[in-house]
Motif scaffolding. Structure first.
Motif, mmCIF file in Angstrom:
data_model
loop_
_atom_site.group_PDB
_atom_site.id
_atom_site.type_symbol
_atom_site.label_atom_id
_atom_site.label_comp_id
_atom_site.label_asym_id
_atom_site.label_seq_id
_atom_site.Cartn_x
_atom_site.Cartn_y
_atom_site.Cartn_z
ATOM 1 N N UNK A 1 -11.990 28.852 6.247
ATOM 2 C CA UNK A 1 -11.985 27.616 5.462
ATOM 3 C C UNK A 1 -12.342 27.932 4.010
ATOM 4 N N UNK A 2 -11.916 27.073 3.129
ATOM 5 C CA UNK A 2 -12.071 27.285 1.692
ATOM 6 C C UNK A 2 -13.525 27.213 1.246
ATOM 7 N N UNK A 3 -13.791 27.780 0.084
ATOM 8 C CA UNK A 3 -15.090 27.616 -0.565
ATOM 9 C C UNK A 3 -15.090 26.435 -1.524
ATOM 10 N N UNK A 4 -13.907 25.883 -1.794
ATOM 11 C CA UNK A 4 -13.796 24.767 -2.735
ATOM 12 C C UNK A 4 -14.311 23.488 -2.089
ATOM 13 N N UNK B 1 -20.298 12.953 5.832
ATOM 14 C CA UNK B 1 -21.598 13.527 5.503
ATOM 15 C C UNK B 1 -21.771 14.890 6.151
ATOM 16 N N UNK B 2 -21.100 15.092 7.284
ATOM 17 C CA UNK B 2 -21.216 16.356 8.009
ATOM 18 C C UNK B 2 -20.158 17.371 7.583
ATOM 19 N N UNK B 3 -19.227 16.962 6.747
ATOM 20 C CA UNK B 3 -18.136 17.853 6.373
ATOM 21 C C UNK B 3 -18.551 18.777 5.232
ATOM 22 N N UNK B 4 -18.122 20.026 5.324
ATOM 23 C CA UNK B 4 -18.542 21.030 4.352
ATOM 24 C C UNK B 4 -17.561 21.209 3.192
ATOM 25 N N UNK B 5 -16.379 20.582 3.280
ATOM 26 C CA UNK B 5 -15.364 20.817 2.249
ATOM 27 C C UNK B 5 -14.924 19.549 1.519
ATOM 28 N N UNK B 6 -15.267 18.372 2.059
ATOM 29 C CA UNK B 6 -14.922 17.115 1.405
ATOM 30 C C UNK B 6 -16.215 16.373 1.078
ATOM 31 N N UNK B 7 -16.364 16.000 -0.178
ATOM 32 C CA UNK B 7 -17.587 15.359 -0.662
ATOM 33 C C UNK B 7 -17.258 13.963 -1.188
ATOM 34 N N UNK C 1 7.816 14.134 -4.788
ATOM 35 C CA UNK C 1 8.052 14.330 -6.221
ATOM 36 C C UNK C 1 6.802 14.849 -6.919
ATOM 37 N N UNK C 2 5.649 14.278 -6.562
ATOM 38 C CA UNK C 2 4.400 14.639 -7.244
ATOM 39 C C UNK C 2 3.769 15.905 -6.680
ATOM 40 N N UNK C 3 4.292 16.368 -5.534
ATOM 41 C CA UNK C 3 3.736 17.555 -4.870
ATOM 42 C C UNK C 3 2.267 17.365 -4.494
ATOM 43 N N UNK C 4 1.933 16.132 -4.132
ATOM 44 C CA UNK C 4 0.593 15.825 -3.624
ATOM 45 C C UNK C 4 0.692 15.576 -2.117
ATOM 46 N N UNK C 5 -0.414 15.757 -1.406
ATOM 47 C CA UNK C 5 -0.421 15.578 0.047
ATOM 48 C C UNK C 5 -0.814 14.146 0.399
ATOM 49 N N UNK C 6 -0.071 13.590 1.348
ATOM 50 C CA UNK C 6 -0.329 12.244 1.848
ATOM 51 C C UNK C 6 -0.455 12.344 3.362
ATOM 52 N N UNK C 7 -1.627 12.002 3.898
ATOM 53 C CA UNK C 7 -1.898 12.166 5.330
ATOM 54 C C UNK C 7 -2.461 10.868 5.884
ATOM 55 N N UNK C 8 -1.968 10.466 7.055
ATOM 56 C CA UNK C 8 -2.396 9.219 7.692
ATOM 57 C C UNK C 8 -3.455 9.522 8.753
ATOM 58 N N UNK D 1 -6.819 22.157 4.955
ATOM 59 C CA UNK D 1 -5.907 23.275 5.217
ATOM 60 C C UNK D 1 -4.503 22.980 4.711
ATOM 61 N N UNK D 2 -4.071 21.734 4.854
ATOM 62 C CA UNK D 2 -2.746 21.327 4.368
ATOM 63 C C UNK D 2 -2.696 21.382 2.850
ATOM 64 N N UNK D 3 -3.729 20.867 2.193
ATOM 65 C CA UNK D 3 -3.788 20.893 0.730
ATOM 66 C C UNK D 3 -3.694 22.326 0.220
ATOM 67 N N UNK D 4 -4.340 23.241 0.909
ATOM 68 C CA UNK D 4 -4.386 24.635 0.460
ATOM 69 C C UNK D 4 -3.222 25.469 0.991
#
Length: 356
Positions: free
Chosen positions: A1-4, A25-31, A114-121, A313-316
Protein backbone atom coordinates in the motif's frame (compact mmCIF):
# COMPACT_ATOMS: atom_id res chain seq x y z
CA UNK A 1 0.00 0.00 0.00
CA UNK A 2 1.07 3.57 -0.66
CA UNK A 3 2.80 5.92 1.75
CA UNK A 4 0.72 8.83 0.44
CA UNK A 5 -2.16 10.09 2.56
CA UNK A 6 -5.20 11.12 0.52
CA UNK A 7 -7.28 13.98 1.88
CA UNK A 8 -11.05 13.51 1.60
CA UNK A 9 -14.05 15.78 2.12
CA UNK A 10 -17.49 14.34 2.82
CA UNK A 11 -20.37 16.11 1.07
CA UNK A 12 -23.52 15.38 3.02
CA UNK A 13 -22.93 14.73 6.73
CA UNK A 14 -26.09 12.77 7.51
CA UNK A 15 -26.35 9.12 8.45
CA UNK A 16 -24.14 7.71 5.70
CA UNK A 17 -21.73 10.64 5.64
CA UNK A 18 -21.01 10.37 9.36
CA UNK A 19 -20.82 6.56 9.00
CA UNK A 20 -18.07 6.93 6.40
CA UNK A 21 -16.24 9.32 8.72
CA UNK A 22 -16.27 6.71 11.51
CA UNK A 23 -15.06 3.94 9.20
CA UNK A 24 -12.27 6.08 7.80
CA UNK A 25 -10.86 6.81 11.25
CA UNK A 26 -9.26 3.38 11.01
CA UNK A 27 -7.95 3.85 7.48
CA UNK A 28 -4.25 4.50 7.02
CA UNK A 29 -4.34 6.05 3.53
CA UNK A 30 -7.50 8.20 3.44
CA UNK A 31 -7.81 11.14 5.83
CA UNK A 32 -11.13 12.97 6.30
CA UNK A 33 -10.17 16.63 6.54
CA UNK A 34 -13.59 18.23 6.30
CA UNK A 35 -17.26 18.20 5.39
CA UNK A 36 -19.82 20.24 3.54
CA UNK A 37 -23.57 20.18 4.17
CA UNK A 38 -26.33 22.67 3.49
CA UNK A 39 -28.06 21.94 6.82
CA UNK A 40 -26.94 23.89 9.88
CA UNK A 41 -27.47 21.01 12.32
CA UNK A 42 -25.18 18.79 10.29
CA UNK A 43 -22.50 21.45 10.06
CA UNK A 44 -22.71 21.71 13.84
CA UNK A 45 -22.43 17.94 14.18
CA UNK A 46 -19.36 17.86 11.93
CA UNK A 47 -17.68 20.58 13.98
CA UNK A 48 -18.44 18.65 17.16
CA UNK A 49 -16.81 15.59 15.59
CA UNK A 50 -13.66 17.59 14.95
CA UNK A 51 -13.91 18.23 11.20
CA UNK A 52 -13.37 21.39 9.22
CA UNK A 53 -16.67 22.66 7.82
CA UNK A 54 -16.57 24.28 4.38
CA UNK A 55 -18.91 27.21 3.83
CA UNK A 56 -19.65 26.26 0.22
CA UNK A 57 -19.11 23.44 -2.24
CA UNK A 58 -17.03 25.82 -4.35
CA UNK A 59 -14.68 26.17 -1.38
CA UNK A 60 -14.24 22.39 -1.33
CA UNK A 61 -13.45 22.28 -5.04
CA UNK A 62 -10.98 25.15 -4.89
CA UNK A 63 -9.03 23.61 -2.01
CA UNK A 64 -5.89 22.14 -3.57
CA UNK A 65 -5.34 19.93 -0.51
CA UNK A 66 -8.48 17.93 -1.28
CA UNK A 67 -7.77 14.75 -3.26
CA UNK A 68 -11.11 12.98 -2.88
CA UNK A 69 -14.77 13.96 -2.57
CA UNK A 70 -17.21 11.50 -1.01
CA UNK A 71 -20.87 12.12 -1.93
CA UNK A 72 -23.48 11.11 0.67
CA UNK A 73 -26.41 13.32 -0.27
CA UNK A 74 -29.92 12.52 -1.55
CA UNK A 75 -29.71 10.65 -4.85
CA UNK A 76 -31.00 13.35 -7.21
CA UNK A 77 -28.00 15.65 -6.71
CA UNK A 78 -25.22 13.03 -7.02
CA UNK A 79 -24.65 13.73 -10.71
CA UNK A 80 -24.11 17.47 -10.42
CA UNK A 81 -21.84 17.15 -7.37
CA UNK A 82 -19.80 14.37 -9.00
CA UNK A 83 -19.25 16.13 -12.33
CA UNK A 84 -18.17 19.35 -10.63
CA UNK A 85 -15.69 17.42 -8.47
CA UNK A 86 -14.24 15.52 -11.44
CA UNK A 87 -13.85 18.73 -13.41
CA UNK A 88 -12.05 20.23 -10.40
CA UNK A 89 -9.49 17.41 -10.62
CA UNK A 90 -10.84 15.48 -7.63
CA UNK A 91 -11.37 11.74 -7.43
CA UNK A 92 -14.90 10.79 -6.35
CA UNK A 93 -16.53 8.17 -4.16
CA UNK A 94 -20.32 8.18 -4.46
CA UNK A 95 -23.01 6.60 -2.33
CA UNK A 96 -25.58 4.32 -3.91
CA UNK A 97 -27.74 4.44 -5.87
CA UNK A 98 -25.20 6.44 -7.80
CA UNK A 99 -27.95 8.18 -9.82
CA UNK A 100 -31.66 7.70 -10.28
CA UNK A 101 -31.33 7.18 -14.05
CA UNK A 102 -28.73 5.21 -15.97
CA UNK A 103 -28.20 8.00 -18.53
CA UNK A 104 -26.95 10.26 -15.72
CA UNK A 105 -24.31 7.70 -14.75
CA UNK A 106 -23.18 7.52 -18.39
CA UNK A 107 -22.57 11.29 -18.31
CA UNK A 108 -20.50 10.97 -15.14
CA UNK A 109 -18.47 8.15 -16.66
CA UNK A 110 -17.71 10.28 -19.72
CA UNK A 111 -16.48 13.16 -17.56
CA UNK A 112 -14.31 10.81 -15.49
CA UNK A 113 -12.75 9.50 -18.69
CA UNK A 114 -12.04 12.99 -20.02
CA UNK A 115 -10.64 14.32 -16.74
CA UNK A 116 -8.69 11.11 -16.00
CA UNK A 117 -10.07 11.10 -12.46
CA UNK A 118 -11.40 8.00 -10.68
CA UNK A 119 -15.10 7.65 -9.94
CA UNK A 120 -16.10 4.73 -7.68
CA UNK A 121 -19.53 3.80 -6.30
CA UNK A 122 -19.85 2.55 -2.73
CA UNK A 123 -21.60 -0.78 -3.37
CA UNK A 124 -20.41 -1.90 0.03
CA UNK A 125 -22.59 -4.97 0.43
CA UNK A 126 -20.38 -6.95 -1.92
CA UNK A 127 -18.31 -7.37 1.27
CA UNK A 128 -21.21 -8.65 3.45
CA UNK A 129 -20.37 -12.02 5.00
CA UNK A 130 -23.79 -13.51 4.28
CA UNK A 131 -23.42 -12.67 0.58
CA UNK A 132 -19.85 -13.95 0.37
CA UNK A 133 -20.98 -17.21 1.99
CA UNK A 134 -23.67 -17.70 -0.65
CA UNK A 135 -21.23 -16.69 -3.40
CA UNK A 136 -18.81 -19.38 -2.19
CA UNK A 137 -21.62 -21.95 -2.26
CA UNK A 138 -22.51 -20.79 -5.78
CA UNK A 139 -18.96 -20.61 -7.15
CA UNK A 140 -17.81 -23.91 -5.69
CA UNK A 141 -21.06 -25.81 -6.47
CA UNK A 142 -21.24 -26.97 -2.85
CA UNK A 143 -24.92 -27.84 -3.34
CA UNK A 144 -24.47 -28.73 -6.99
CA UNK A 145 -25.27 -26.28 -9.77
CA UNK A 146 -27.38 -23.53 -8.26
CA UNK A 147 -30.59 -23.04 -10.22
CA UNK A 148 -32.66 -20.82 -7.91
CA UNK A 149 -31.70 -17.96 -5.59
CA UNK A 150 -33.96 -16.13 -3.17
CA UNK A 151 -32.50 -12.97 -1.63
CA UNK A 152 -34.58 -10.74 0.61
CA UNK A 153 -34.49 -8.14 3.34
CA UNK A 154 -37.61 -7.50 5.38
CA UNK A 155 -38.58 -5.25 8.26
CA UNK A 156 -41.69 -3.74 9.81
CA UNK A 157 -40.67 -0.10 10.27
CA UNK A 158 -41.87 1.34 6.97
CA UNK A 159 -39.76 3.48 4.64
CA UNK A 160 -36.88 5.04 6.61
CA UNK A 161 -35.84 8.66 6.73
CA UNK A 162 -37.48 11.75 5.30
CA UNK A 163 -36.63 12.29 1.61
CA UNK A 164 -36.77 8.52 1.02
CA UNK A 165 -40.58 8.87 1.06
CA UNK A 166 -40.42 11.18 -1.97
CA UNK A 167 -39.99 10.38 -5.65
CA UNK A 168 -38.02 13.45 -6.79
CA UNK A 169 -34.89 12.83 -4.67
CA UNK A 170 -34.91 9.12 -5.51
CA UNK A 171 -36.79 7.58 -2.61
CA UNK A 172 -38.42 4.16 -2.38
CA UNK A 173 -37.13 0.73 -1.50
CA UNK A 174 -36.21 -0.46 -4.99
CA UNK A 175 -33.62 2.30 -5.18
CA UNK A 176 -32.71 2.18 -1.49
CA UNK A 177 -32.30 -1.57 -0.85
CA UNK A 178 -32.95 -3.11 -4.24
CA UNK A 179 -29.74 -1.56 -5.55
CA UNK A 180 -27.79 -3.65 -3.01
CA UNK A 181 -29.51 -6.99 -3.58
CA UNK A 182 -29.44 -6.65 -7.36
CA UNK A 183 -25.78 -5.64 -7.30
CA UNK A 184 -24.96 -8.75 -5.25
CA UNK A 185 -26.94 -10.94 -7.63
CA UNK A 186 -25.28 -9.66 -10.81
CA UNK A 187 -21.83 -9.72 -9.20
CA UNK A 188 -22.39 -13.42 -8.44
CA UNK A 189 -24.26 -14.73 -11.49
CA UNK A 190 -22.16 -14.29 -14.63
CA UNK A 191 -24.89 -14.73 -17.21
CA UNK A 192 -27.14 -12.64 -19.43
CA UNK A 193 -30.62 -11.81 -18.15
CA UNK A 194 -33.36 -13.22 -20.37
CA UNK A 195 -36.47 -11.98 -18.55
CA UNK A 196 -37.61 -9.65 -15.77
CA UNK A 197 -40.97 -9.54 -14.00
CA UNK A 198 -41.85 -7.44 -10.95
CA UNK A 199 -44.48 -5.98 -8.70
CA UNK A 200 -44.09 -3.01 -6.37
CA UNK A 201 -45.90 -2.39 -3.07
CA UNK A 202 -47.53 0.91 -2.16
CA UNK A 203 -49.58 -0.24 0.84
CA UNK A 204 -48.24 2.53 3.13
CA UNK A 205 -49.63 5.23 0.87
CA UNK A 206 -46.37 6.92 -0.07
CA UNK A 207 -45.62 8.16 -3.59
CA UNK A 208 -42.73 5.69 -3.77
CA UNK A 209 -42.63 1.94 -3.31
CA UNK A 210 -42.43 0.55 0.23
CA UNK A 211 -41.26 -2.82 -1.11
CA UNK A 212 -41.07 -4.99 -4.19
CA UNK A 213 -40.64 -8.48 -5.62
CA UNK A 214 -38.89 -9.25 -8.86
CA UNK A 215 -38.29 -12.53 -10.67
CA UNK A 216 -35.21 -12.62 -12.88
CA UNK A 217 -34.29 -15.39 -15.29
CA UNK A 218 -30.77 -15.91 -16.60
CA UNK A 219 -29.50 -17.43 -19.82
CA UNK A 220 -27.68 -20.14 -17.83
CA UNK A 221 -31.07 -21.44 -16.64
CA UNK A 222 -30.99 -20.09 -13.10
CA UNK A 223 -33.73 -17.91 -11.62
CA UNK A 224 -33.77 -15.39 -8.79
CA UNK A 225 -36.48 -13.98 -6.56
CA UNK A 226 -35.39 -10.65 -5.06
CA UNK A 227 -37.66 -9.18 -2.41
CA UNK A 228 -37.66 -6.13 -0.13
CA UNK A 229 -40.40 -5.42 2.39
CA UNK A 230 -41.00 -2.83 5.09
CA UNK A 231 -44.31 -4.21 6.42
CA UNK A 232 -43.11 -7.71 7.40
CA UNK A 233 -43.60 -8.50 11.09
CA UNK A 234 -42.32 -12.03 10.48
CA UNK A 235 -39.25 -12.20 8.26
CA UNK A 236 -38.44 -14.93 5.76
CA UNK A 237 -34.82 -16.14 5.41
CA UNK A 238 -32.23 -13.67 4.14
CA UNK A 239 -31.09 -16.30 1.60
CA UNK A 240 -32.69 -19.50 0.31
CA UNK A 241 -30.73 -21.21 -2.46
CA UNK A 242 -31.47 -24.42 -4.34
CA UNK A 243 -28.95 -26.52 -6.23
CA UNK A 244 -29.03 -29.84 -8.06
CA UNK A 245 -27.57 -31.59 -5.00
CA UNK A 246 -29.02 -29.68 -2.06
CA UNK A 247 -30.34 -26.52 -0.46
CA UNK A 248 -28.70 -23.73 1.56
CA UNK A 249 -30.39 -21.26 3.86
CA UNK A 250 -29.12 -18.22 5.75
CA UNK A 251 -31.65 -16.83 8.20
CA UNK A 252 -30.20 -13.38 8.86
CA UNK A 253 -27.05 -11.26 9.04
CA UNK A 254 -25.80 -13.30 12.01
CA UNK A 255 -25.07 -16.04 9.42
CA UNK A 256 -27.31 -18.54 11.19
CA UNK A 257 -28.20 -21.24 8.67
CA UNK A 258 -27.34 -24.62 7.25
CA UNK A 259 -26.81 -26.75 4.18
CA UNK A 260 -28.77 -29.91 3.43
CA UNK A 261 -27.37 -32.09 0.64
CA UNK A 262 -28.63 -35.23 -1.01
CA UNK A 263 -26.75 -38.47 -0.41
CA UNK A 264 -25.83 -40.23 -3.64
CA UNK A 265 -24.57 -43.79 -4.19
CA UNK A 266 -25.96 -45.32 -1.00
CA UNK A 267 -29.03 -47.37 -0.18
CA UNK A 268 -31.67 -44.80 0.65
CA UNK A 269 -34.88 -45.61 2.44
CA UNK A 270 -37.89 -44.35 0.53
CA UNK A 271 -39.92 -41.61 2.24
CA UNK A 272 -43.02 -42.74 4.07
CA UNK A 273 -46.37 -41.06 3.43
CA UNK A 274 -47.40 -38.52 6.05
CA UNK A 275 -50.77 -37.20 7.13
CA UNK A 276 -51.15 -33.76 5.59
CA UNK A 277 -54.35 -32.05 6.58
CA UNK A 278 -57.20 -34.25 5.34
CA UNK A 279 -54.99 -36.34 3.08
CA UNK A 280 -51.76 -38.28 2.72
CA UNK A 281 -48.64 -37.28 0.79
CA UNK A 282 -45.38 -38.98 -0.01
CA UNK A 283 -44.18 -36.22 -2.36
CA UNK A 284 -44.13 -33.59 0.41
CA UNK A 285 -42.96 -35.93 3.18
CA UNK A 286 -39.53 -35.14 4.68
CA UNK A 287 -36.69 -37.21 3.21
CA UNK A 288 -35.54 -40.23 5.18
CA UNK A 289 -32.49 -39.88 7.43
CA UNK A 290 -30.38 -41.87 4.99
CA UNK A 291 -31.31 -39.62 2.06
CA UNK A 292 -29.68 -36.36 3.19
CA UNK A 293 -26.83 -34.88 5.19
CA UNK A 294 -26.92 -31.61 7.13
CA UNK A 295 -23.81 -29.47 7.47
CA UNK A 296 -22.72 -26.03 8.62
CA UNK A 297 -22.31 -23.16 6.23
CA UNK A 298 -18.77 -22.85 4.83
CA UNK A 299 -16.30 -20.45 6.38
CA UNK A 300 -15.37 -17.50 4.18
CA UNK A 301 -11.90 -16.00 4.30
CA UNK A 302 -11.41 -12.40 3.11
CA UNK A 303 -10.08 -12.44 -0.45
CA UNK A 304 -10.87 -8.90 -1.65
CA UNK A 305 -9.24 -5.63 -0.67
CA UNK A 306 -11.41 -3.46 1.53
CA UNK A 307 -13.47 -0.91 -0.36
CA UNK A 308 -11.36 2.09 0.66
CA UNK A 309 -8.04 0.31 0.09
CA UNK A 310 -9.25 -0.68 -3.36
CA UNK A 311 -10.12 2.94 -4.15
CA UNK A 312 -6.55 3.96 -3.32
CA UNK A 313 -5.12 1.06 -5.34
CA UNK A 314 -7.24 2.15 -8.31
CA UNK A 315 -6.11 5.78 -8.00
CA UNK A 316 -2.49 4.65 -7.99
CA UNK A 317 -2.96 2.27 -10.93
CA UNK A 318 -2.15 -0.80 -8.86
CA UNK A 319 -5.51 -2.58 -9.17
CA UNK A 320 -8.78 -2.59 -11.05
CA UNK A 321 -11.89 -1.42 -9.21
CA UNK A 322 -13.81 -4.17 -7.44
CA UNK A 323 -16.94 -2.13 -8.15
CA UNK A 324 -16.75 -1.38 -11.87
CA UNK A 325 -18.86 1.45 -13.26
CA UNK A 326 -20.09 -0.77 -16.09
CA UNK A 327 -21.46 -3.17 -13.46
CA UNK A 328 -23.14 -0.32 -11.60
CA UNK A 329 -24.66 0.85 -14.89
CA UNK A 330 -26.12 -2.61 -15.53
CA UNK A 331 -27.71 -2.61 -12.07
CA UNK A 332 -29.28 0.79 -12.72
CA UNK A 333 -30.61 -0.44 -16.06
CA UNK A 334 -32.07 -3.47 -14.30
CA UNK A 335 -33.78 -1.21 -11.75
CA UNK A 336 -35.29 0.84 -14.58
CA UNK A 337 -36.47 -2.38 -16.22
CA UNK A 338 -38.07 -3.54 -12.95
CA UNK A 339 -39.98 -0.26 -12.71
CA UNK A 340 -41.21 -0.70 -16.29
CA UNK A 341 -42.14 -4.36 -15.82
CA UNK A 342 -44.18 -3.49 -12.72
CA UNK A 343 -45.85 -0.49 -14.35
CA UNK A 344 -46.82 -2.49 -17.45
CA UNK A 345 -47.53 -5.72 -15.53
CA UNK A 346 -45.60 -7.70 -18.09
CA UNK A 347 -42.51 -9.81 -18.48
CA UNK A 348 -39.72 -7.89 -20.18
CA UNK A 349 -37.50 -10.21 -22.18
CA UNK A 350 -33.95 -10.00 -23.56
CA UNK A 351 -32.88 -7.50 -20.91
CA UNK A 352 -29.38 -6.82 -22.23
CA UNK A 353 -30.62 -6.00 -25.74
CA UNK A 354 -33.50 -4.01 -24.25
CA UNK A 355 -31.02 -1.67 -22.57
CA UNK A 356 -28.54 -1.17 -25.41
Amino acid sequence: MTNKLYNLVIVGYGGMGSYHAKLLKENQTINVIGTFDILEERRTAALADGYKVYESYEAVLSDQDVDLVLIATPNDVHKDIAIKALNANKHVICEKPVTIYSEDLKEIMKVAEVTQRKFVVHQNRRWDKDFLTIKKIYDETIIGKVFHIESRVQGANGIPGDWRHLKAPGGGMLLDWGVHLLDQLLFMVDSKITSVYANLSYVLGDEVDDGFQTIITFENGSTALIEVGTTNFIQLPRWYVKGTAGTAVIDDWSIAGKIVTQNFGVDIEAPKPIQAGQGLTKTMAPPSESAVSTSDLPEVAPTMESFYDNVVSVIEGKAKPIVKNTEVLRVLQLIETIFKAAERNEVIKDFDSYNR
